[in-house]
Design a protein around this motif. Structure first.
Motif, PDB file in Angstrom:
ATOM      1  N   GLU A 232       0.825  -1.216   0.000  1.00 21.57           N
ATOM      2  CA  GLU A 232       0.000   0.000   0.000  1.00 21.57           C
ATOM      3  C   GLU A 232       0.852   1.256   0.000  1.00 21.57           C
ATOM      4  O   GLU A 232       0.569   2.224  -0.701  1.00 21.57           O
ATOM      5  CB  GLU A 232      -0.921   0.011   1.218  1.00 21.57           C
ATOM      6  N   ARG A 233       1.924   1.215   0.777  1.00 21.10           N
ATOM      7  CA  ARG A 233       2.824   2.366   0.851  1.00 21.10           C
ATOM      8  C   ARG A 233       3.409   2.675  -0.533  1.00 21.10           C
ATOM      9  O   ARG A 233       3.421   3.818  -0.989  1.00 21.10           O
ATOM     10  CB  ARG A 233       3.969   2.101   1.832  1.00 21.10           C
ATOM     11  N   GLN A 234       3.861   1.609  -1.215  1.00 21.17           N
ATOM     12  CA  GLN A 234       4.493   1.819  -2.521  1.00 21.17           C
ATOM     13  C   GLN A 234       3.496   2.340  -3.561  1.00 21.17           C
ATOM     14  O   GLN A 234       3.805   3.256  -4.325  1.00 21.17           O
ATOM     15  CB  GLN A 234       5.139   0.516  -3.016  1.00 21.17           C
ATOM     16  N   ILE A 235       2.290   1.749  -3.578  1.00 20.73           N
ATOM     17  CA  ILE A 235       1.288   2.178  -4.562  1.00 20.73           C
ATOM     18  C   ILE A 235       0.923   3.652  -4.326  1.00 20.73           C
ATOM     19  O   ILE A 235       0.893   4.460  -5.260  1.00 20.73           O
ATOM     20  CB  ILE A 235       0.029   1.281  -4.495  1.00 20.73           C
ATOM     21  N   GLU A 236       0.702   3.975  -3.063  1.00 18.26           N
ATOM     22  CA  GLU A 236       0.350   5.350  -2.722  1.00 18.26           C
ATOM     23  C   GLU A 236       1.447   6.316  -3.170  1.00 18.26           C
ATOM     24  O   GLU A 236       1.189   7.349  -3.770  1.00 18.26           O
ATOM     25  CB  GLU A 236       0.172   5.463  -1.212  1.00 18.26           C
ATOM     26  N   LEU A 237       2.678   5.919  -2.875  1.00 19.00           N
ATOM     27  CA  LEU A 237       3.838   6.740  -3.214  1.00 19.00           C
ATOM     28  C   LEU A 237       3.908   7.005  -4.719  1.00 19.00           C
ATOM     29  O   LEU A 237       4.057   8.140  -5.170  1.00 19.00           O
ATOM     30  CB  LEU A 237       5.105   6.009  -2.733  1.00 19.00           C
ATOM     31  N   ILE A 238       3.746   5.927  -5.513  1.00 19.63           N
ATOM     32  CA  ILE A 238       3.855   6.073  -6.963  1.00 19.63           C
ATOM     33  C   ILE A 238       2.684   6.887  -7.512  1.00 19.63           C
ATOM     34  O   ILE A 238       2.857   7.777  -8.352  1.00 19.63           O
ATOM     35  CB  ILE A 238       3.918   4.694  -7.655  1.00 19.63           C
ATOM     36  N   GLU A 239       1.483   6.614  -6.984  1.00 25.65           N
ATOM     37  CA  GLU A 239       0.310   7.330  -7.489  1.00 25.65           C
ATOM     38  C   GLU A 239       0.365   8.816  -7.166  1.00 25.65           C
ATOM     39  O   GLU A 239      -0.235   9.629  -7.846  1.00 25.65           O
ATOM     40  CB  GLU A 239      -0.981   6.684  -6.950  1.00 25.65           C
ATOM     41  N   GLU A 240       1.109   9.146  -6.119  1.00 25.18           N
ATOM     42  CA  GLU A 240       1.266  10.564  -5.783  1.00 25.18           C
ATOM     43  C   GLU A 240       2.455  11.176  -6.505  1.00 25.18           C
ATOM     44  O   GLU A 240       2.895  12.286  -6.179  1.00 25.18           O
ATOM     45  CB  GLU A 240       1.442  10.720  -4.259  1.00 25.18           C
ATOM     46  N   GLY A 241       2.997  10.420  -7.446  1.00 25.50           N
ATOM     47  CA  GLY A 241       4.088  10.959  -8.255  1.00 25.50           C
ATOM     48  C   GLY A 241       5.466  10.696  -7.697  1.00 25.50           C
ATOM     49  O   GLY A 241       6.464  11.193  -8.223  1.00 25.50           O
ATOM     50  N   GLY A 242       5.552   9.921  -6.626  1.00 29.72           N
ATOM     51  CA  GLY A 242       6.859   9.631  -6.031  1.00 29.72           C
ATOM     52  C   GLY A 242       7.529   8.431  -6.672  1.00 29.72           C
ATOM     53  O   GLY A 242       7.047   7.890  -7.673  1.00 29.72           O
ATOM     54  N   ARG A 243       8.635   8.037  -6.095  1.00 31.96           N
ATOM     55  CA  ARG A 243       9.412   6.946  -6.642  1.00 31.96           C
ATOM     56  C   ARG A 243       9.869   6.058  -5.483  1.00 31.96           C
ATOM     57  O   ARG A 243      10.295   6.554  -4.437  1.00 31.96           O
ATOM     58  CB  ARG A 243      10.650   7.532  -7.347  1.00 31.96           C
ATOM     59  N   VAL A 244       9.780   4.734  -5.669  1.00 34.85           N
ATOM     60  CA  VAL A 244      10.241   3.808  -4.620  1.00 34.85           C
ATOM     61  C   VAL A 244      11.759   3.747  -4.687  1.00 34.85           C
ATOM     62  O   VAL A 244      12.323   3.629  -5.762  1.00 34.85           O
ATOM     63  CB  VAL A 244       9.652   2.392  -4.849  1.00 34.85           C
ATOM     64  N   VAL A 245      12.401   3.891  -3.530  1.00 39.20           N
ATOM     65  CA  VAL A 245      13.863   3.728  -3.537  1.00 39.20           C
ATOM     66  C   VAL A 245      14.209   2.351  -2.991  1.00 39.20           C
ATOM     67  O   VAL A 245      13.529   1.824  -2.130  1.00 39.20           O
ATOM     68  CB  VAL A 245      14.597   4.799  -2.686  1.00 39.20           C
ATOM     69  N   GLN A 246      15.285   1.790  -3.556  1.00 39.26           N
ATOM     70  CA  GLN A 246      15.727   0.483  -3.071  1.00 39.26           C
ATOM     71  C   GLN A 246      16.364   0.667  -1.701  1.00 39.26           C
ATOM     72  O   GLN A 246      17.348   1.391  -1.561  1.00 39.26           O
ATOM     73  CB  GLN A 246      16.714  -0.127  -4.052  1.00 39.26           C
ATOM     74  N   GLU A 247      15.775   0.021  -0.700  1.00 40.74           N
ATOM     75  CA  GLU A 247      16.278   0.202   0.653  1.00 40.74           C
ATOM     76  C   GLU A 247      15.823  -0.947   1.529  1.00 40.74           C
ATOM     77  O   GLU A 247      14.977  -1.747   1.148  1.00 40.74           O
ATOM     78  CB  GLU A 247      15.746   1.523   1.229  1.00 40.74           C
ATOM     79  N   THR A 248      16.397  -0.981   2.713  1.00 34.98           N
ATOM     80  CA  THR A 248      15.994  -1.978   3.693  1.00 34.98           C
ATOM     81  C   THR A 248      15.033  -1.317   4.654  1.00 34.98           C
ATOM     82  O   THR A 248      15.285  -0.216   5.134  1.00 34.98           O
ATOM     83  CB  THR A 248      17.229  -2.482   4.450  1.00 34.98           C
ATOM     84  N   ARG A 249      13.917  -1.992   4.919  1.00 37.97           N
ATOM     85  CA  ARG A 249      12.941  -1.436   5.843  1.00 37.97           C
ATOM     86  C   ARG A 249      12.659  -2.436   6.961  1.00 37.97           C
ATOM     87  O   ARG A 249      12.706  -3.636   6.761  1.00 37.97           O
ATOM     88  CB  ARG A 249      11.642  -1.070   5.094  1.00 37.97           C
ATOM     89  N   LEU A 250      12.371  -1.892   8.110  1.00 37.39           N
ATOM     90  CA  LEU A 250      12.054  -2.728   9.272  1.00 37.39           C
ATOM     91  C   LEU A 250      10.559  -2.707   9.499  1.00 37.39           C
ATOM     92  O   LEU A 250       9.931  -1.659   9.405  1.00 37.39           O
ATOM     93  CB  LEU A 250      12.734  -2.152  10.521  1.00 37.39           C
ATOM     94  N   TYR A 251       9.995  -3.883   9.837  1.00 35.12           N
ATOM     95  CA  TYR A 251       8.580  -3.916  10.162  1.00 35.12           C
ATOM     96  C   TYR A 251       8.424  -3.743  11.674  1.00 35.12           C
ATOM     97  O   TYR A 251       9.041  -4.457  12.460  1.00 35.12           O
ATOM     98  CB  TYR A 251       7.954  -5.238   9.717  1.00 35.12           C
ATOM     99  N   ASP A 252       7.612  -2.781  12.066  1.00 32.57           N
ATOM    100  CA  ASP A 252       7.338  -2.539  13.471  1.00 32.57           C
ATOM    101  C   ASP A 252       5.953  -3.109  13.773  1.00 32.57           C
ATOM    102  O   ASP A 252       4.939  -2.553  13.347  1.00 32.57           O
ATOM    103  CB  ASP A 252       7.387  -1.023  13.738  1.00 32.57           C
ATOM    104  N   SER A 253       5.925  -4.239  14.505  1.00 31.44           N
ATOM    105  CA  SER A 253       4.642  -4.915  14.700  1.00 31.44           C
ATOM    106  C   SER A 253       3.724  -4.130  15.644  1.00 31.44           C
ATOM    107  O   SER A 253       2.508  -4.250  15.566  1.00 31.44           O
ATOM    108  CB  SER A 253       4.858  -6.332  15.227  1.00 31.44           C
ATOM    109  N   ASP A 254       4.296  -3.315  16.513  1.00 33.07           N
ATOM    110  CA  ASP A 254       3.463  -2.527  17.429  1.00 33.07           C
ATOM    111  C   ASP A 254       2.677  -1.470  16.671  1.00 33.07           C
ATOM    112  O   ASP A 254       1.498  -1.245  16.927  1.00 33.07           O
ATOM    113  CB  ASP A 254       4.321  -1.844  18.494  1.00 33.07           C
ATOM    114  N   LYS A 255       3.361  -0.809  15.729  1.00 26.82           N
ATOM    115  CA  LYS A 255       2.689   0.256  14.973  1.00 26.82           C
ATOM    116  C   LYS A 255       2.084  -0.254  13.674  1.00 26.82           C
ATOM    117  O   LYS A 255       1.428   0.489  12.963  1.00 26.82           O
ATOM    118  CB  LYS A 255       3.696   1.365  14.656  1.00 26.82           C
TER     119      LYS A 255
END
Lengths: 481, 95
Positions: A232-255
């Protein structure tokens, strides 16, 4: 616009050896910090790694099980990066010549369809230590017990198209490694961790989108949630004209969100090179044949056999083969008991319920599969009724011995001698004059319900041991007269 | 061979080596000469030659899976700058 999700998984599974991959330190979980970290694990100068044969064998067993090509010659490389829980400044891993080459795994989707998921490779490597970020006067605590634990990293092709598919695939790998006994798959203890490479692309586009890598997810539920959030984050980002950058992301289960791990551009420059401390591994035919001979029957094959040979339903076969221990238990009990139907019902019913209630794992069951089979056998041959069987099972659970011993000791053998049953029935009828009157005067459709009273009396008089079918038949006959 | 000082600085950073500007200049020259030497091998037809993983023509000996190490934490931690509750302490790592 319609988007397509593309997911590939890297699964780190801990191989269940008793010592580390390159040293003779123990891999036992839960020891005092640093009590299982020897000079090799600490990365002290002047020591050399020596490869654990069991780690190699387990990797070969896994590779063979997924029909992969086994690297007859494989090479260890150094993956260089700096982190305090990696004392040598590099992790020993495999890059160009992994021990397990391309293979594939079949998964069954929710709609019953099956799909092949490609496994690119699986390689041997050592685990790092553990960093504890709780406050030690503003410092970080390092426990190196886990450093040097053997891992098999199983890398998939980007073949999955949804979070659900990714979870099904991860569960399949989990089932396979546990069936094979190459890993205990314990997710709480970190023996099975997933990294997910997630990207999106417009539906129909061939070229892959830019991916983000979600790190160190240690539950199937979090895997699904992390991927869904990221998509969802990536689709939203692209649809708003942004670009996905190649990176490492951490999943925070609390949030329930993923966030960037402050990406350093050159962080992925690991400068791999062959480790001069280790010679190439060369496997001969004998080693591989030996590993193949140790292969158990795989879950899918076993499930199909349970359906075709034992006549189990698709659902039952899937349930009892979900783990090797359960499948073994069921098969032993069914073979001894001689009644598949009863064995399924009782293993999945009474037995599973008792395990759950006691919070026990099947491997710690107080009732062996052999004893359980003995119980099934006595139900199947009408020695005891289902009701008495529950009583016998409880006694078995408390450790009173085998079914036969308990039946004998407690005198629970079902009375099937028609003469004996008839005597009890006659007695009950003689002692129930008003009830008999009522029964005989009642409408025919009401009688079956009223019969229950007499059956109850007979069962009570026989201490539950009279064969219920015979009791019913006799009562109906005598009361009608 | 294209290789300049920025490359040296990048490698030094990855290796966490503090290299002065002057040192980086010298290292660039030295490394270029080494690379030129290696480049001579480009003239040899090496197609069909398997990449060498180790200079010794030997294969890895394997170890039996058994625990041979005992706990010697006390001794090992004597040289550590800081320890607590059996842990090695290092400057805080922020993720």
């Amino acid at each position: 616009m319609q988007w397509e999700t593309v997911i590939g998984l890297e699964i780190h599974t801990q191989l269940s050896t008793i010592s580390k991959i390159f040293s003779g330190a123990s891999t036992a979980f839960g020891a005092e910090p640093n009590s299982q970290a020897c000079l090799v694990d600490l990365g002290m100068p002047g020591v050399l790694p020596v490869l654990n044969v069991e780690a190699v064998r387990k990797a070969v067993i896994f590779g063979t099980a997924i029909g992969a090509e086994i690297g007859r010659r494989s090479v260890f490389d150094r993956k260089n990066y700096f982190y305090p829980d990696l004392p040598k400044g590099y992790q020993i891993s495999q890059l160009e010549f992994p021990i397990v080459g391309p293979g594939e795994v079949e998964i069954t989707l929710e709609n019953g369809e099956s799909r092949m998921i490609g496994v690119t490779r699986a390689h041997l490597e050592e685990d790092a230590g553990k960093s504890l970020h709780e406050d030690f006067h503003g410092m970080t605590g390092i426990d190196l017990n886990r450093a040097g634990t053997p891992l098999l990293e199983i890398v998939s092709e980007p073949d999955m198209r949804s979070a659900v598919e990714a979870v099904i695939y991860a569960k399949k790998i989990h089932q396979i490694v546990r069936y094979l006994g190459v890993s205990d798959g314990n997710m709480q203890e970190g023996s099975f961790r997933c990294d997910a490479n997630v990207s999106v692309r417009p539906l129909g586009q061939q070229e892959l989108g830019t991916r983000a890598e979600l790190k160190n997810i240690n539950s199937f539920r979090f895997l699904e949630r992390a991927i869904n959030f990221e998509v969802e984050r990536q689709i939203e980002l692209i649809e708003e004209g942004g670009r996905v950058v190649q990176e490492t992301r951490l999943y925070d289960s609390d949030k329930d969100e993923t966030r960037s791990m402050r990406s350093k551009e050159e962080a992925n420059d690991y400068r791999y090179f062959p480790d001069p401390d280790l010679l190439p591994i060369e496997l001969d035919d004998a080693f591989i044949e030996d590993a193949v001979a140790a292969l158990p029957e795989m879950p899918d094959v076993r499930r199909a056999r349970f359906e075709s040979d034992l006549g189990l339903s698709n659902q039952d076969a899937a349930t009892v083969t979900s783990s090797r221990e359960l499948a073994d238990y069921f098969e032993t009990a069914a073979t001894i008991g001689g009644d598949t139907r009863l064995a399924v019902n009782w293993v999945m019913g009474e037995f599973s319920a008792a395990l759950n209630k006691a919070g026990l794992d099947i491997t710690n069951s107080p009732v062996s599969a052999e004893h359980f089979g003995g119980l099934i056998k006595r139900m199947a041959d009408n020695t005891i009724s289902g009701k008495i069987a529950k009583e016998v099972f409880e006694a078995m659970w408390s450790g009173d011995g085998s079914a036969d011993e308990i039946i004998e000791a407690k005198g629970l053998k079902q009375i099937t001698d028609s003469g004996a049953i008839e005597a009890i029935v006659d007695e009950v009828i003689a002692n129930s004059v008003p009830q008999v009157e009522n029964y005989r005067q009642a409408d025919a459709e009401k009688q079956p319900k009223m019969l229950g009273y007499f059956v109850g009396q007979v069962m009570k008089a026989s201490k539950g041991k009279a064969n219920p079918q015979q009791v019913n038949a006799l009562l109906r006959e005598k009361l009608s007269g | 061979m294209s290789f300049d000082q920025s490359e040296v600085e990048k490698i030094a950073h990855l290796a966490r080596l503090a290299v002065s500007d002057d040192e980086a200049k010298h290292l660039t020259t030295d490394l270029l000469r080494i690379l030129d030497l290696v480049a001579v091998m480009d003239e040899v037809d090496a197609s069909g030659v398997a990449a060498m993983a180790h200079p010794l023509h030997m294969t890895q000996r394997l170890r039996v899976d058994e625990v041979t190490e005992t706990d010697q934490r006390e001794q090992y931690q004597q040289i550590a700058p800081a320890t607590e509750d059996g842990l090695y302490l290092v400057p805080r790592v922020i993720e």
